[in-house]
Design a protein around this motif. Structure first.
Motif, short mmCIF file in Angstrom:
data_model
loop_
_atom_site.label_atom_id
_atom_site.label_comp_id
_atom_site.label_asym_id
_atom_site.label_seq_id
_atom_site.Cartn_x
_atom_site.Cartn_y
_atom_site.Cartn_z
N GLY A 142 -5.47 6.94 -6.18
CA GLY A 142 -4.61 7.70 -5.27
C GLY A 142 -3.53 6.84 -4.63
N ALA A 143 -3.06 7.30 -3.49
CA ALA A 143 -1.96 6.60 -2.80
C ALA A 143 -2.33 5.13 -2.59
N PRO A 155 -3.94 16.28 1.54
CA PRO A 155 -3.42 16.01 0.20
C PRO A 155 -1.94 16.37 0.19
N GLY A 156 -1.11 15.44 -0.28
CA GLY A 156 0.34 15.64 -0.16
C GLY A 156 1.06 15.66 -1.49
N ALA A 157 0.32 15.53 -2.57
CA ALA A 157 0.96 15.50 -3.89
C ALA A 157 0.55 16.73 -4.70
N LEU A 209 -8.62 10.18 6.01
CA LEU A 209 -7.58 9.22 6.40
C LEU A 209 -6.62 9.89 7.39
N PRO A 267 -9.92 12.90 -0.64
CA PRO A 267 -10.48 12.36 0.61
C PRO A 267 -9.48 12.24 1.76
N ALA A 293 -5.57 -2.96 -8.17
CA ALA A 293 -5.53 -1.94 -7.12
C ALA A 293 -6.13 -0.63 -7.62
N LYS A 294 -6.95 -0.73 -8.67
CA LYS A 294 -7.62 0.47 -9.20
C LYS A 294 -6.64 1.59 -9.52
N LEU A 337 -2.88 2.44 -0.42
CA LEU A 337 -3.10 2.41 1.03
C LEU A 337 -2.65 1.09 1.65
N LYS A 338 -2.59 0.02 0.84
CA LYS A 338 -2.11 -1.26 1.39
C LYS A 338 -0.59 -1.20 1.56
N ARG A 360 1.09 1.50 1.97
CA ARG A 360 1.33 2.50 3.00
C ARG A 360 1.34 1.89 4.40
N VAL A 374 -12.35 3.56 -13.27
CA VAL A 374 -11.44 4.31 -12.40
C VAL A 374 -10.34 4.97 -13.24
N LEU A 433 -9.32 9.96 -7.31
CA LEU A 433 -9.36 10.25 -5.88
C LEU A 433 -7.96 10.51 -5.32
N GLY A 434 -7.86 11.42 -4.38
CA GLY A 434 -6.59 11.69 -3.72
C GLY A 434 -5.49 11.97 -4.75
N GLY A 435 -4.41 11.18 -4.67
CA GLY A 435 -3.30 11.35 -5.60
C GLY A 435 -3.73 11.23 -7.06
C1 LIG Z 1 -11.44 3.60 -6.22
C2 LIG Z 1 -12.71 3.06 -5.61
C3 LIG Z 1 -13.82 4.10 -5.64
C4 LIG Z 1 -13.16 1.85 -6.45
O1 LIG Z 1 -14.27 1.22 -5.85
P1 LIG Z 1 -14.75 -0.22 -6.30
O2 LIG Z 1 -14.86 -0.25 -7.81
O3 LIG Z 1 -15.96 -0.54 -5.51
O4 LIG Z 1 -13.52 -1.19 -5.96
P2 LIG Z 1 -13.09 -1.72 -4.54
O5 LIG Z 1 -13.24 -0.67 -3.48
O6 LIG Z 1 -13.74 -3.05 -4.31
O7 LIG Z 1 -11.52 -1.96 -4.77
C5 LIG Z 1 -11.00 -3.03 -5.58
C6 LIG Z 1 -9.64 -3.39 -5.07
O8 LIG Z 1 -8.77 -2.30 -5.23
C7 LIG Z 1 -8.15 -2.00 -4.00
N1 LIG Z 1 -7.89 -0.57 -3.89
C8 LIG Z 1 -8.74 0.45 -4.18
N2 LIG Z 1 -8.18 1.62 -3.91
C9 LIG Z 1 -6.95 1.35 -3.42
C10 LIG Z 1 -5.89 2.14 -2.93
N3 LIG Z 1 -5.97 3.50 -2.93
N4 LIG Z 1 -4.78 1.53 -2.49
C11 LIG Z 1 -4.66 0.19 -2.53
N5 LIG Z 1 -5.63 -0.63 -2.97
C12 LIG Z 1 -6.76 -0.05 -3.41
C13 LIG Z 1 -9.17 -2.43 -2.96
O9 LIG Z 1 -8.57 -2.59 -1.70
C14 LIG Z 1 -9.66 -3.71 -3.59
O10 LIG Z 1 -8.73 -4.74 -3.35
P3 LIG Z 1 -9.21 -6.15 -2.69
O11 LIG Z 1 -9.95 -5.78 -1.43
O12 LIG Z 1 -10.12 -6.74 -3.72
O13 LIG Z 1 -7.95 -6.88 -2.48
C15 LIG Z 1 -12.49 2.59 -4.15
O14 LIG Z 1 -11.66 1.43 -4.19
C16 LIG Z 1 -11.87 3.60 -3.26
O15 LIG Z 1 -12.55 4.47 -2.75
N6 LIG Z 1 -10.54 3.46 -2.99
C17 LIG Z 1 -9.84 4.28 -2.03
C18 LIG Z 1 -9.59 5.71 -2.50
C19 LIG Z 1 -8.72 6.45 -1.53
O16 LIG Z 1 -9.10 6.73 -0.42
N7 LIG Z 1 -7.46 6.74 -1.97
C20 LIG Z 1 -6.41 7.29 -1.14
C21 LIG Z 1 -6.42 8.78 -1.18
S1 LIG Z 1 -5.22 9.43 -0.08
C22 LIG Z 1 -3.95 10.00 -1.10
O17 LIG Z 1 -4.02 9.80 -2.29
C23 LIG Z 1 -2.81 10.61 -0.36
C24 LIG Z 1 -1.88 11.60 -1.08
C25 LIG Z 1 -1.34 11.09 -2.41
O18 LIG Z 1 -2.52 12.85 -1.33
C26 LIG Z 1 -0.74 11.93 -0.12
C27 LIG Z 1 -0.11 10.67 0.47
O19 LIG Z 1 0.53 9.91 -0.30
O20 LIG Z 1 -0.29 10.44 1.67
#
Ligand SMILES: CC(C)(COP(=O)([O-])OP(=O)([O-])OC[C@H]1O[C@@H](n2cnc3c(N)ncnc32)[C@H](O)[C@@H]1OP(=O)([O-])[O-])[C@@H](O)C(=O)NCCC(=O)NCCSC(=O)C[C@@](C)(O)CC(=O)[O-]
Length: 299
Positions: free
Chosen positions: A104-105, A180-182, A176, A172, A63-64, A107-108, A110, A100, A148-150
Protein backbone atom coordinates in the motif's frame (compact mmCIF):
# COMPACT_ATOMS: atom_id res chain seq x y z
CA UNK A 1 15.10 -1.31 -24.71
CA UNK A 2 13.66 -4.74 -25.47
CA UNK A 3 15.63 -7.62 -23.98
CA UNK A 4 14.74 -11.30 -24.09
CA UNK A 5 14.67 -12.79 -20.65
CA UNK A 6 13.37 -15.75 -18.79
CA UNK A 7 11.18 -15.08 -15.79
CA UNK A 8 10.44 -18.70 -15.01
CA UNK A 9 11.49 -18.65 -11.39
CA UNK A 10 11.49 -15.03 -10.37
CA UNK A 11 8.37 -13.67 -12.00
CA UNK A 12 6.30 -13.91 -8.91
CA UNK A 13 6.79 -14.47 -5.23
CA UNK A 14 4.97 -17.77 -5.09
CA UNK A 15 7.84 -20.25 -4.99
CA UNK A 16 9.69 -18.35 -2.30
CA UNK A 17 7.33 -18.59 0.61
CA UNK A 18 8.30 -21.98 1.90
CA UNK A 19 5.37 -23.72 0.24
CA UNK A 20 5.79 -26.62 -2.13
CA UNK A 21 6.31 -25.15 -5.58
CA UNK A 22 4.17 -26.46 -8.40
CA UNK A 23 5.57 -28.00 -11.58
CA UNK A 24 5.10 -24.76 -13.49
CA UNK A 25 7.43 -22.79 -11.27
CA UNK A 26 10.37 -24.67 -12.67
CA UNK A 27 9.38 -24.14 -16.27
CA UNK A 28 11.20 -21.31 -17.89
CA UNK A 29 8.65 -18.90 -19.31
CA UNK A 30 10.24 -16.91 -22.11
CA UNK A 31 9.37 -13.25 -22.09
CA UNK A 32 10.55 -10.07 -23.65
CA UNK A 33 11.36 -7.20 -21.29
CA UNK A 34 9.35 -4.44 -22.96
CA UNK A 35 9.98 -1.66 -20.56
CA UNK A 36 11.75 -0.81 -17.33
CA UNK A 37 9.05 1.63 -16.40
CA UNK A 38 10.98 2.54 -13.23
CA UNK A 39 13.54 0.98 -10.88
CA UNK A 40 10.76 -1.03 -9.30
CA UNK A 41 8.35 -1.78 -12.16
CA UNK A 42 9.16 -4.00 -15.14
CA UNK A 43 6.89 -4.87 -18.06
CA UNK A 44 7.33 -8.20 -19.86
CA UNK A 45 5.65 -9.68 -22.90
CA UNK A 46 5.25 -13.45 -23.01
CA UNK A 47 6.47 -15.10 -26.18
CA UNK A 48 5.23 -17.31 -29.01
CA UNK A 49 1.57 -18.33 -28.67
CA UNK A 50 1.36 -16.31 -25.43
CA UNK A 51 2.56 -13.06 -26.98
CA UNK A 52 -0.77 -11.36 -26.25
CA UNK A 53 -0.04 -11.76 -22.51
CA UNK A 54 1.71 -8.82 -20.90
CA UNK A 55 2.99 -8.93 -17.34
CA UNK A 56 3.93 -6.20 -14.89
CA UNK A 57 6.31 -7.19 -12.10
CA UNK A 58 6.60 -5.05 -8.99
CA UNK A 59 10.13 -5.28 -7.60
CA UNK A 60 10.68 -3.13 -4.50
CA UNK A 61 11.65 -5.69 -1.86
CA UNK A 62 13.07 -3.25 0.70
CA UNK A 63 9.66 -1.61 1.11
CA UNK A 64 7.44 -4.61 0.35
CA UNK A 65 6.35 -2.97 -2.92
CA UNK A 66 4.98 0.08 -1.11
CA UNK A 67 3.60 2.64 -3.54
CA UNK A 68 6.26 5.33 -3.32
CA UNK A 69 6.67 8.00 -5.99
CA UNK A 70 8.97 5.91 -8.19
CA UNK A 71 6.73 2.84 -7.99
CA UNK A 72 3.61 4.88 -8.76
CA UNK A 73 5.26 6.62 -11.73
CA UNK A 74 6.43 3.22 -12.99
CA UNK A 75 2.95 1.74 -12.71
CA UNK A 76 1.32 4.66 -14.53
CA UNK A 77 3.97 4.57 -17.30
CA UNK A 78 3.36 0.84 -17.69
CA UNK A 79 -0.44 1.19 -17.83
CA UNK A 80 -0.11 3.99 -20.40
CA UNK A 81 2.25 1.93 -22.56
CA UNK A 82 -0.05 -1.09 -22.39
CA UNK A 83 -3.10 1.04 -23.25
CA UNK A 84 -1.55 1.88 -26.63
CA UNK A 85 -0.12 -1.58 -27.36
CA UNK A 86 -2.36 -3.20 -30.00
CA UNK A 87 -0.71 -6.59 -29.44
CA UNK A 88 -1.62 -6.76 -25.73
CA UNK A 89 -4.70 -8.92 -25.04
CA UNK A 90 -4.47 -9.52 -21.30
CA UNK A 91 -2.43 -8.09 -18.42
CA UNK A 92 -1.15 -9.90 -15.33
CA UNK A 93 0.04 -7.78 -12.38
CA UNK A 94 2.54 -9.69 -10.24
CA UNK A 95 5.02 -9.20 -7.44
CA UNK A 96 8.62 -10.40 -7.53
CA UNK A 97 8.86 -9.90 -3.77
CA UNK A 98 8.46 -12.83 -1.43
CA UNK A 99 5.27 -13.01 0.66
CA UNK A 100 3.84 -9.69 -0.50
CA UNK A 101 1.78 -8.40 -3.41
CA UNK A 102 1.89 -4.74 -2.32
CA UNK A 103 2.01 -3.05 1.12
CA UNK A 104 0.00 0.00 0.00
CA UNK A 105 0.93 3.64 0.47
CA UNK A 106 4.58 4.31 1.27
CA UNK A 107 4.24 5.27 4.93
CA UNK A 108 7.87 6.37 5.33
CA UNK A 109 7.63 8.73 2.35
CA UNK A 110 4.27 9.96 3.67
CA UNK A 111 5.90 11.03 6.95
CA UNK A 112 7.95 13.62 5.05
CA UNK A 113 4.97 15.20 3.21
CA UNK A 114 2.89 18.26 4.04
CA UNK A 115 -0.89 18.22 3.61
CA UNK A 116 -0.91 19.42 0.01
CA UNK A 117 1.71 16.85 -0.96
CA UNK A 118 -0.35 14.12 0.69
CA UNK A 119 -3.45 15.29 -1.19
CA UNK A 120 -1.62 15.30 -4.52
CA UNK A 121 -0.16 11.84 -3.87
CA UNK A 122 -3.49 10.30 -2.92
CA UNK A 123 -5.14 11.90 -5.97
CA UNK A 124 -2.40 10.47 -8.10
CA UNK A 125 -2.87 6.97 -6.60
CA UNK A 126 -6.61 7.23 -7.24
CA UNK A 127 -6.26 8.39 -10.86
CA UNK A 128 -3.59 5.77 -11.61
CA UNK A 129 -5.91 2.98 -10.47
CA UNK A 130 -8.82 4.53 -12.36
CA UNK A 131 -6.62 4.41 -15.47
CA UNK A 132 -5.85 0.74 -14.72
CA UNK A 133 -9.54 -0.05 -14.32
CA UNK A 134 -10.30 1.64 -17.65
CA UNK A 135 -7.76 -0.37 -19.67
CA UNK A 136 -9.59 -2.00 -22.57
CA UNK A 137 -8.02 -5.41 -22.00
CA UNK A 138 -8.73 -7.80 -19.10
CA UNK A 139 -6.42 -7.45 -16.11
CA UNK A 140 -5.55 -10.05 -13.46
CA UNK A 141 -3.98 -9.35 -10.05
CA UNK A 142 -1.81 -12.30 -8.98
CA UNK A 143 -1.60 -12.23 -5.20
CA UNK A 144 0.66 -14.22 -2.86
CA UNK A 145 1.05 -12.80 0.65
CA UNK A 146 -0.05 -9.32 1.69
CA UNK A 147 -2.27 -7.05 -0.39
CA UNK A 148 -2.90 -4.15 1.97
CA UNK A 149 -4.39 -0.68 1.59
CA UNK A 150 -3.38 0.71 -1.79
CA UNK A 151 -2.12 -2.77 -2.70
CA UNK A 152 -5.61 -4.19 -2.36
CA UNK A 153 -7.04 -1.07 -4.05
CA UNK A 154 -4.82 -1.81 -7.07
CA UNK A 155 -6.11 -5.39 -7.12
CA UNK A 156 -9.70 -4.10 -6.85
CA UNK A 157 -9.08 -2.05 -10.00
CA UNK A 158 -8.26 -5.25 -11.90
CA UNK A 159 -10.94 -7.40 -13.52
CA UNK A 160 -9.89 -10.62 -11.76
CA UNK A 161 -8.02 -11.46 -8.57
CA UNK A 162 -6.27 -14.79 -8.04
CA UNK A 163 -4.69 -15.57 -4.66
CA UNK A 164 -2.51 -18.21 -3.10
CA UNK A 165 -4.08 -19.45 0.13
CA UNK A 166 -1.48 -17.67 2.31
CA UNK A 167 -2.61 -14.30 0.97
CA UNK A 168 -3.84 -11.71 3.44
CA UNK A 169 -6.07 -8.88 2.26
CA UNK A 170 -7.11 -5.73 4.10
CA UNK A 171 -7.92 -2.06 3.89
CA UNK A 172 -6.22 -1.02 7.16
CA UNK A 173 -6.45 2.75 6.55
CA UNK A 174 -8.78 3.59 9.47
CA UNK A 175 -6.08 2.18 11.76
CA UNK A 176 -3.85 4.96 10.39
CA UNK A 177 -6.68 7.47 10.97
CA UNK A 178 -7.39 7.95 7.26
CA UNK A 179 -9.74 6.19 4.85
CA UNK A 180 -8.97 4.13 1.75
CA UNK A 181 -8.15 6.84 -0.78
CA UNK A 182 -7.29 4.99 -3.97
CA UNK A 183 -10.79 3.79 -4.80
CA UNK A 184 -11.29 1.27 -1.97
CA UNK A 185 -14.42 2.88 -0.49
CA UNK A 186 -16.07 2.67 -3.93
CA UNK A 187 -14.77 -0.55 -5.48
CA UNK A 188 -14.95 -2.84 -2.44
CA UNK A 189 -18.71 -2.30 -1.79
CA UNK A 190 -19.45 -2.66 -5.50
CA UNK A 191 -17.75 -6.04 -5.40
CA UNK A 192 -18.79 -7.56 -2.07
CA UNK A 193 -21.80 -5.45 -1.05
CA UNK A 194 -22.21 -2.50 1.29
CA UNK A 195 -22.47 -4.33 4.58
CA UNK A 196 -19.37 -6.53 4.27
CA UNK A 197 -17.34 -3.67 2.81
CA UNK A 198 -18.30 -1.43 5.72
CA UNK A 199 -17.21 -4.01 8.26
CA UNK A 200 -13.88 -4.57 6.51
CA UNK A 201 -13.19 -0.84 6.13
CA UNK A 202 -14.38 0.20 9.63
CA UNK A 203 -12.28 -2.49 11.33
CA UNK A 204 -9.36 -2.72 8.89
CA UNK A 205 -9.51 -6.49 9.53
CA UNK A 206 -7.19 -8.74 7.52
CA UNK A 207 -8.93 -11.60 5.77
CA UNK A 208 -7.54 -14.83 4.38
CA UNK A 209 -7.76 -15.82 0.71
CA UNK A 210 -10.38 -18.46 1.59
CA UNK A 211 -12.58 -15.85 3.29
CA UNK A 212 -11.98 -13.47 0.37
CA UNK A 213 -13.19 -16.18 -2.01
CA UNK A 214 -16.28 -16.84 0.07
CA UNK A 215 -17.36 -13.16 -0.09
CA UNK A 216 -16.66 -12.87 -3.83
CA UNK A 217 -13.67 -10.58 -3.41
CA UNK A 218 -11.40 -12.89 -5.42
CA UNK A 219 -11.95 -15.34 -8.29
CA UNK A 220 -9.71 -18.21 -7.19
CA UNK A 221 -7.89 -19.31 -4.06
CA UNK A 222 -5.10 -21.71 -5.09
CA UNK A 223 -2.69 -23.67 -2.90
CA UNK A 224 0.03 -21.32 -1.64
CA UNK A 225 2.55 -20.56 -4.37
CA UNK A 226 0.27 -21.51 -7.24
CA UNK A 227 -1.57 -18.26 -7.93
CA UNK A 228 0.75 -17.48 -10.84
CA UNK A 229 0.11 -20.84 -12.56
CA UNK A 230 -3.64 -20.40 -12.25
CA UNK A 231 -3.48 -16.80 -13.46
CA UNK A 232 -1.41 -17.84 -16.46
CA UNK A 233 -3.94 -20.55 -17.28
CA UNK A 234 -6.76 -17.99 -17.18
CA UNK A 235 -4.71 -15.46 -19.17
CA UNK A 236 -3.98 -18.07 -21.86
CA UNK A 237 -7.65 -18.90 -22.07
CA UNK A 238 -8.53 -15.22 -22.59
CA UNK A 239 -5.64 -14.72 -25.03
CA UNK A 240 -7.10 -17.33 -27.39
CA UNK A 241 -10.46 -15.61 -27.68
CA UNK A 242 -11.38 -12.90 -30.20
CA UNK A 243 -9.49 -9.83 -28.93
CA UNK A 244 -12.10 -7.30 -30.08
CA UNK A 245 -14.85 -9.44 -28.54
CA UNK A 246 -13.07 -9.63 -25.18
CA UNK A 247 -12.50 -5.85 -25.11
CA UNK A 248 -16.12 -5.19 -26.04
CA UNK A 249 -17.37 -7.66 -23.41
CA UNK A 250 -15.35 -5.80 -20.76
CA UNK A 251 -16.71 -2.46 -21.94
CA UNK A 252 -20.30 -3.69 -22.06
CA UNK A 253 -20.09 -5.06 -18.50
CA UNK A 254 -18.29 -2.04 -17.01
CA UNK A 255 -20.35 0.65 -18.72
CA UNK A 256 -23.61 -1.29 -18.52
CA UNK A 257 -23.36 -1.74 -14.75
CA UNK A 258 -23.23 2.02 -14.23
CA UNK A 259 -26.62 2.62 -15.89
CA UNK A 260 -30.14 1.18 -15.80
CA UNK A 261 -30.99 -2.10 -17.59
CA UNK A 262 -32.47 -0.45 -20.70
CA UNK A 263 -29.42 1.77 -21.18
CA UNK A 264 -27.18 -1.20 -20.37
CA UNK A 265 -28.77 -3.18 -23.18
CA UNK A 266 -28.10 -0.23 -25.51
CA UNK A 267 -24.45 -0.38 -24.44
CA UNK A 268 -24.43 -4.10 -25.21
CA UNK A 269 -25.86 -3.42 -28.68
CA UNK A 270 -23.22 -0.78 -29.33
CA UNK A 271 -20.43 -3.11 -28.22
CA UNK A 272 -21.81 -6.05 -30.22
CA UNK A 273 -21.82 -3.80 -33.29
CA UNK A 274 -18.04 -3.40 -32.95
CA UNK A 275 -17.57 -7.15 -33.37
CA UNK A 276 -19.91 -7.46 -36.38
CA UNK A 277 -17.50 -6.19 -39.01
CA UNK A 278 -14.37 -7.99 -37.83
CA UNK A 279 -12.51 -10.63 -39.83
CA UNK A 280 -12.22 -12.54 -36.57
CA UNK A 281 -16.01 -13.04 -36.44
CA UNK A 282 -15.90 -14.69 -39.87
CA UNK A 283 -12.82 -16.71 -38.86
CA UNK A 284 -14.74 -18.00 -35.81
CA UNK A 285 -17.57 -19.24 -38.03
CA UNK A 286 -15.15 -20.77 -40.59
CA UNK A 287 -13.21 -22.54 -37.83
CA UNK A 288 -16.45 -23.96 -36.42
CA UNK A 289 -17.51 -25.24 -39.85
CA UNK A 290 -14.05 -26.70 -40.53
CA UNK A 291 -13.85 -28.25 -37.02
CA UNK A 292 -10.54 -26.54 -36.20
CA UNK A 293 -9.29 -23.99 -33.67
CA UNK A 294 -9.82 -20.39 -34.78
CA UNK A 295 -6.80 -18.19 -35.35
CA UNK A 296 -7.74 -14.68 -34.35
CA UNK A 297 -5.80 -11.60 -35.42
CA UNK A 298 -7.60 -8.88 -33.50
CA UNK A 299 -9.33 -7.26 -36.45
C1 LIG B 1 3.45 -5.80 4.34
C2 LIG B 1 3.74 -6.40 5.69
C3 LIG B 1 2.60 -7.31 6.15
C4 LIG B 1 5.03 -7.23 5.58
O1 LIG B 1 5.41 -7.71 6.85
P1 LIG B 1 6.86 -8.32 7.09
O2 LIG B 1 7.14 -9.35 6.02
O3 LIG B 1 6.91 -8.76 8.51
O4 LIG B 1 7.88 -7.13 6.79
P2 LIG B 1 8.20 -5.89 7.71
O5 LIG B 1 6.96 -5.36 8.39
O6 LIG B 1 9.38 -6.21 8.56
O7 LIG B 1 8.63 -4.81 6.62
C5 LIG B 1 9.88 -4.88 5.89
C6 LIG B 1 10.29 -3.48 5.51
O8 LIG B 1 9.34 -2.94 4.63
C7 LIG B 1 8.89 -1.69 5.12
N1 LIG B 1 7.50 -1.46 4.75
C8 LIG B 1 6.46 -2.33 4.86
N2 LIG B 1 5.33 -1.76 4.48
C9 LIG B 1 5.64 -0.49 4.14
C10 LIG B 1 4.89 0.63 3.70
N3 LIG B 1 3.56 0.52 3.48
N4 LIG B 1 5.53 1.78 3.47
C11 LIG B 1 6.86 1.89 3.64
N5 LIG B 1 7.64 0.87 4.07
C12 LIG B 1 7.03 -0.30 4.31
C13 LIG B 1 9.03 -1.82 6.63
O9 LIG B 1 9.03 -0.56 7.24
C14 LIG B 1 10.33 -2.56 6.72
O10 LIG B 1 11.41 -1.66 6.53
P3 LIG B 1 12.62 -1.58 7.61
O11 LIG B 1 11.96 -1.38 8.95
O12 LIG B 1 13.28 -2.92 7.51
O13 LIG B 1 13.43 -0.45 7.13
C15 LIG B 1 3.97 -5.30 6.76
O14 LIG B 1 5.19 -4.64 6.46
C16 LIG B 1 2.89 -4.28 6.85
O15 LIG B 1 1.88 -4.51 7.48
N6 LIG B 1 3.12 -3.07 6.26
C17 LIG B 1 2.22 -1.94 6.39
C18 LIG B 1 0.93 -2.09 5.59
C19 LIG B 1 0.13 -0.82 5.64
O16 LIG B 1 -0.38 -0.43 6.66
N7 LIG B 1 0.06 -0.12 4.47
C20 LIG B 1 -0.51 1.20 4.34
C21 LIG B 1 -1.97 1.12 4.01
S1 LIG B 1 -2.67 2.73 3.98
C22 LIG B 1 -2.91 3.06 2.30
O17 LIG B 1 -2.51 2.27 1.47
C23 LIG B 1 -3.52 4.39 2.03
C24 LIG B 1 -4.27 4.65 0.71
C25 LIG B 1 -3.48 4.25 -0.53
O18 LIG B 1 -5.51 3.96 0.67
C26 LIG B 1 -4.63 6.13 0.67
C27 LIG B 1 -3.44 7.02 0.98
O19 LIG B 1 -2.49 7.05 0.16
O20 LIG B 1 -3.44 7.63 2.05
Amino acid sequence: MAVFSSIGKRFCNQALNGSKPSRLHFQSIRTLLLQSASESVKVHRHSDADSGIVQINMERPEAKNALGKDMLRGLLNSFEAISTDPAANVLMICSSVSRVFCAGADLKERLTMNVSEVRATVNSLRSTFTFLEALEIPTIAVIEGAALGGGLEMALSCDLRICGEDAKLALPETGLAVIPGAGGTQRLPRLVGKSIAKELIFTGRKISARDALSIGLINYCTPAGEAYSKALEVARDINQKGPVAVRMAKRAINEGLEVNMASGLDVEEECYEQTLHTNDRLEGLDAFAEKRKPLYKGN
